[in-house]
Design an enzyme around this catalytic site. Structure first.
Site, PDB file in Angstrom:
ATOM      1  CB  SER A  87      -9.862  -4.897   5.467  1.00 35.82           C
ATOM      2  OG  SER A  87     -10.244  -4.232   4.274  1.00 35.82           O
ATOM      3  CG  ASP A 111      -3.938  -6.565  -0.346  1.00 32.87           C
ATOM      4  OD1 ASP A 111      -4.244  -5.394  -0.697  1.00 32.87           O
ATOM      5  OD2 ASP A 111      -4.500  -7.154   0.596  1.00 32.87           O
ATOM      6  CG  HIS A 144      -6.297  -4.024   2.185  1.00 32.44           C
ATOM      7  ND1 HIS A 144      -6.423  -5.342   1.768  1.00 32.44           N
ATOM      8  CD2 HIS A 144      -7.479  -3.695   2.749  1.00 32.44           C
ATOM      9  CE1 HIS A 144      -7.624  -5.787   2.090  1.00 32.44           C
ATOM     10  NE2 HIS A 144      -8.302  -4.812   2.681  1.00 32.44           N
TER      11      HIS A 144
END
Ligand SMILES: *[C@@H]1O[C@H](CO)[C@@H](O)[C@H](O)[C@H]1NC(C)=O
Ligand SMILES: *[C@@H]1O[C@H](CO)[C@@H](O)[C@H](O)[C@H]1NC(C)=O
Ligand SMILES: *[C@@H]1O[C@H](CO)[C@@H](O)[C@H](O)[C@H]1NC(C)=O
Length: 387
Positions: free
Chosen positions: A45, A349, A352
């Site tokens: 991610s 968040d 990240h």
């Protein structure tokens, strides 16, 4: 400026009147050159530009709020390090290999997907949220990509690069974090350390396979100090004596440093094994650690507190409800929402980095001082400002 261009510019200088000369010089100047025509990226991610959400559509705001003004496949409020790198070498944002609509692969492809690991995921892990697109799958995907480029390039209909692209590309890796963190809660640091050498050796052997495909320049990003991440500060067992003066967990951060050292050593060996290749270890860890420790010195306000989350407090992170999600908690529907000022945060968040942090990291590495061995992108490219 390459030789041919110099020649053209010189002959213009000799033959044109002053006004035309000025225009020509402007044109020569603004036409950015770069030896790298494409980027092929492997990751999770931290560098997924939409692969995971293309495969499993479910993305919701506020992801993308800062730059794209809507969810754009990235697990952050705006651009990722890989996006800034693309901008810097003058190519468009990378299309995810898995995205079938609107993709353009003429300047590379992104094989990264959210939750990917280096090691093959066990089926039992898959149900607990690990992506099926491990590094080995991502490698198979670029092999297939190359076969298709070679077969289809003459059709002229597809948004594919020329078949000689593979030797003129940057190969970037930003993967390993999920291998590291995925089992920390259950196995502990020493349990995870058992298999970290295997993670590193798989990254090194993937570099070698890409070399066989024609790759010559590899940027391998190391792991960020996850002991400073709000999510892990909430979720991983530790006591207050394990916190340093910046509020980061000493034991987990030391384990990251050990992993990074193993990675660095493996890449040193890989470099010896591959003639005429640039195998570069990229120390984003140092930059991220500096941001967590001294956010204010870099124009930010909050280090170990998430922008998008629930619960407020020191970390603003609740593992029951991730950014953008809604859950029934104590009889109330709770939504984890974003702060108004993501540009003040390192962490988007809890897991990240924000666009603001990604931009600072990108700028720092583009400077060249975090490459080992030293490597100057500026020698290969007119580096574009990353606005
Ligand atoms: C805190 O953690 C450290 C390292 O895990 C351990 O040595 C120490 O005994 C713990 N202290 C308390 C009060 O639990
Ligand atoms: C929570 O949201 C769900 C889905 O929108 C809804 O069905 C439910 O009634 C809500 N519950 C409460 C307590 O508001
Ligand atoms: C490196 O980046 C910083 C900002 O991130 C900038 O101030 C500095 O001038 C850059 N240095 C070089 C050598 O490009």
């Amino acid at each position: 400026m390459n030789l041919e261009r110099k020649k053209v510019c010189n002959s213009l200088n000799q033959s044109l009147i002053v006004f035309a000369l000025l225009m020509a010089m402007l044109a020569c100047k603004s036409d950015a050159k770069c030896s790298f025509k494409a980027i092929f990226n492997f990751g999770d991610s931290n560098s997924d530009t939409g692969g995971f959400w293309a495969a499993f559509p479910a993305e919701k705001p506020p992801n993308g709020m800062t730059y794209f003004k809507k969810p754009d496949g990235r697990a952050t409020d705006g651009r990722l390090i890989i996006d800034f790198l693309a901008q810097a070498i003058g190519i468009p944002f990378l299309s995810p290999y898995l995205k079938s609509i609107g993709s353009d692969f003429r300047h590379g492809a992104n094989f990264a997907t959210l939750a990917s690991t280096v090691r093959l995921p066990q089926s039992s892990l898959f149900v607990t949220g690990v992506s099926p697109f491990s590094l080995a799958i991502q490698l198979n995907q670029i092999k297939q990509f190359k076969v298709q480029v070679e077969e289809l390039h003459s059709s002229g209909k597809l948004n594919l690069p020329p078949p000689d692209i593979f030797g003129k590309s940057l190969y970037t890796f930003y993967i390993g974090q999920n291998d590291f963190t995925g089992n920390l809660a259950s196995l502990g640091i020493s349990g995870v350390q058992q298999y970290l050498p295997e993670v590193v050796s798989q990254i090194a052997s993937t570099v070698k396979e890409l070399y066989e495909l024609g790759g010559r320049t590899f940027l391998v990003l190391n792991l960020a100090p996850i002991g400073c991440y709000p999510s892990f500060l909430v979720e991983l067992p530790h006591n207050s004596s394990d916190l340093d003066s910046f509020g980061c967990m000493i034991s987990y951060n030391n384990a990251v440093i050990e992993y990074n050292n193993i990675l660095k050593q493996a890449l040193t060996q890989t470099r010896k094994d591959l003639p005429n290749a640039n195998v570069i270890y990229v120390d984003i860890h140092s930059v991220m650690l500096e941001l967590f420790q001294h956010p204010i010195s870099h124009g930010l306000k909050y280090g170990t507190k998430a922008c998008c989350g629930y619960g407020g407090g020191a970390y603003n992170f609740d593992p029951r409800v991730f950014c953008s999600n809604t859950k029934l908690i104590n009889g109330k529907n709770i939504t984890a929402i974003a702060c108004k000022d993501p540009y003040n945060y390192v962490s988007w968040d809890g897991i990240h980095a924000t666009e603001a942090a990604n931009k600072l990291v990108a700028n720092a590495i583009l400077n060249g001082s975090y490459f080992d061995p030293p490597f100057s992108l500026h020698k290969f490219c007119d580096i574009q400002p990353i606005g």
